[in-house]
Write a protein that holds these residues in place. Sequence first.
Motif, PDB file in Angstrom:
ATOM      1  N   PRO A 123      -1.611  14.935   1.583  1.00 17.75           N
ATOM      2  CA  PRO A 123      -2.965  15.172   2.105  1.00 17.75           C
ATOM      3  C   PRO A 123      -3.132  16.611   2.592  1.00 17.75           C
ATOM      4  O   PRO A 123      -2.195  17.213   3.119  1.00 17.75           O
ATOM      5  CB  PRO A 123      -3.085  14.175   3.257  1.00 17.75           C
ATOM      6  N   ARG A 153      -0.090  14.975  -4.041  1.00 16.71           N
ATOM      7  CA  ARG A 153      -0.304  13.734  -3.304  1.00 16.71           C
ATOM      8  C   ARG A 153      -0.247  13.940  -1.787  1.00 16.71           C
ATOM      9  O   ARG A 153      -0.613  13.042  -1.027  1.00 16.71           O
ATOM     10  CB  ARG A 153       0.745  12.695  -3.729  1.00 16.71           C
ATOM     11  N   VAL A 190       0.849  -1.174   0.000  1.00 15.41           N
ATOM     12  CA  VAL A 190       0.000   0.000   0.000  1.00 15.41           C
ATOM     13  C   VAL A 190       0.892   1.233   0.000  1.00 15.41           C
ATOM     14  O   VAL A 190       2.003   1.208   0.529  1.00 15.41           O
ATOM     15  CB  VAL A 190      -0.934  -0.002   1.234  1.00 15.41           C
ATOM     16  N   ASP A 191       0.427   2.315  -0.632  1.00 16.69           N
ATOM     17  CA  ASP A 191       1.160   3.579  -0.649  1.00 16.69           C
ATOM     18  C   ASP A 191       0.641   4.486   0.456  1.00 16.69           C
ATOM     19  O   ASP A 191      -0.582   4.659   0.620  1.00 16.69           O
ATOM     20  CB  ASP A 191       1.010   4.277  -1.996  1.00 16.69           C
ATOM     21  N   CYS A 192       1.567   5.082   1.219  1.00 14.67           N
ATOM     22  CA  CYS A 192       1.205   5.981   2.314  1.00 14.67           C
ATOM     23  C   CYS A 192       2.023   7.260   2.180  1.00 14.67           C
ATOM     24  O   CYS A 192       3.257   7.189   2.054  1.00 14.67           O
ATOM     25  CB  CYS A 192       1.482   5.335   3.672  1.00 14.67           C
ATOM     26  N   TYR A 226      -4.652   2.287   6.047  1.00 13.17           N
ATOM     27  CA  TYR A 226      -6.100   2.157   5.921  1.00 13.17           C
ATOM     28  C   TYR A 226      -6.733   3.384   5.266  1.00 13.17           C
ATOM     29  O   TYR A 226      -7.954   3.451   5.123  1.00 13.17           O
ATOM     30  CB  TYR A 226      -6.722   1.933   7.302  1.00 13.17           C
ATOM     31  N   GLY A 227      -5.910   4.367   4.907  1.00 13.77           N
ATOM     32  CA  GLY A 227      -6.419   5.556   4.239  1.00 13.77           C
ATOM     33  C   GLY A 227      -6.843   6.669   5.176  1.00 13.77           C
ATOM     34  O   GLY A 227      -7.325   7.716   4.716  1.00 13.77           O
ATOM     35  N   ARG A 280      -1.283   9.798   5.957  1.00 15.33           N
ATOM     36  CA  ARG A 280      -2.285   8.839   5.491  1.00 15.33           C
ATOM     37  C   ARG A 280      -1.763   7.425   5.726  1.00 15.33           C
ATOM     38  O   ARG A 280      -0.816   6.982   5.087  1.00 15.33           O
ATOM     39  CB  ARG A 280      -2.592   9.066   4.014  1.00 15.33           C
ATOM     40  N   ASP A 281      -2.405   6.707   6.662  1.00 12.45           N
ATOM     41  CA  ASP A 281      -1.917   5.392   7.060  1.00 12.45           C
ATOM     42  C   ASP A 281      -2.361   4.323   6.060  1.00 12.45           C
ATOM     43  O   ASP A 281      -3.064   4.624   5.082  1.00 12.45           O
ATOM     44  CB  ASP A 281      -2.373   5.061   8.484  1.00 12.45           C
TER      45      ASP A 281
END
Length: 442
Positions: free
Chosen positions: A298, A296, A245-247, A271-272, A268-269
């Motif tokens: 947040p 990108r 996953v990308d964070c 889990y989004g 952004r962890d």
Amino acid sequence: MFNHPPTLELLQWLTRGSLKQNLARAVRLWVWLRLLYGQEGERLELPEPFTYAKWRDVFFTESHPKGEKVLYHADSRCPCRKTAASWLFAEGTGVEKPTWIRMIVRHTDWRRDAVEDWLNQPLFSLTRRMLAGDLQALTQLGWLRYRGRRYWRVQRFPSFSMATSNQGSAEDYNFLPPDLGLMAWNHRQQVNGVQRFFLHVDYVVPRRLLDKVEDLQDQLKQLWAKTPIPPVLLRYRSAKLDGEVDCVVYPVCIYYVQRAIYLCAWGRDPYGAMNWCNYRLDRIEVIVPLEWQDGRVPESLGQRYQQQDLPTPDFIQAEMEKAWGFDYYQQPLLLLLRFDGLHNRRYIQGTVRHETFKLVSYEEAMRLVKREAPVMHRQRLLRVIQSRPREDAYYRAIYRQGDPNVLMRLQAWRPFVEVLLPWELRVRVAVDVRKEAKLYED
């Protein structure tokens, strides 16, 4: 010129005794050295040699009481009114308040609020006899020469200053647990050519990934050296999500906890959600630095950057002190445990698990259950406690909900520990125990 910060090693050296009992004098002697040998504007204009009376007249204001009694001095300009915090954290000392307080708390076992209270006390509001005693202490330590009731500054500092400049100090190890940093510093050198001190820790990262983990640490050090520190894109292999996953996060610091090294970051962890998260370094595939203007990043993270409100390692340390567990971003909950009496005497009693981990009486355990247990399970838990041997021991703590390190510690204590609160954790442990027992039924 004396410009050493008040490190643990320096303060311990100045006290020549218990730092917990002599903290005020240690800090005061550190201030004396800055007054005697500090930079221009900090050093007092004293004659050579000087007497105590001359120092007093130069240091304090004219209206400062000259008698033996300690009197309240109304002149707010007088140095006798300055608090310990004002001396320690003044511009130019290089001392950060949260870091220094944490160092003292860890070494002396003082509570944080007790250190805060002490910092707000005047440092030089003392009798003539006590202040003159400071000059005698500096003389004994080799920072002054005394003859005929007069003091001379020395031309060569005692050996401590050379040791700190050439070999570092115990404060260089202040990221280690209490006293371990000082122990490591004291034993860092060989004895007659033989290394006698060793430190072994469990480390689950396989050897094939060691170079990768070191490279990631070096990359993070380079990022933290930049101004401003950039946000990063992590490609992360999540164990809980069983995939990559990308964070996009702001990297704060790294921790070694139990068996691996983790990056603590806010953003952004996996889990989004916008939250804190700990990322195991060996599971990070790549770290890509971003510009703060990158789309990108947040919005809430960008706002914290604009408001100069980016998180710091001090926040993490403070949260970890509030509750037991490395998942400092999880909800803190009351934990009530019962230990077998013999096991407690052998392995639990007198040990340090967390600041909130405290022995409580049988009666207090009952009160906690009455107050904290769900109503539908309260009487059942009270009956459980009443049925257990009275010589058993009860401990309470504040822990982070679901923290894996705490859960593993509880697992290691089985079958000599019983979880009473919180109820949800008691149920979870019971389920795990039943599953485990089935493995051995054959």
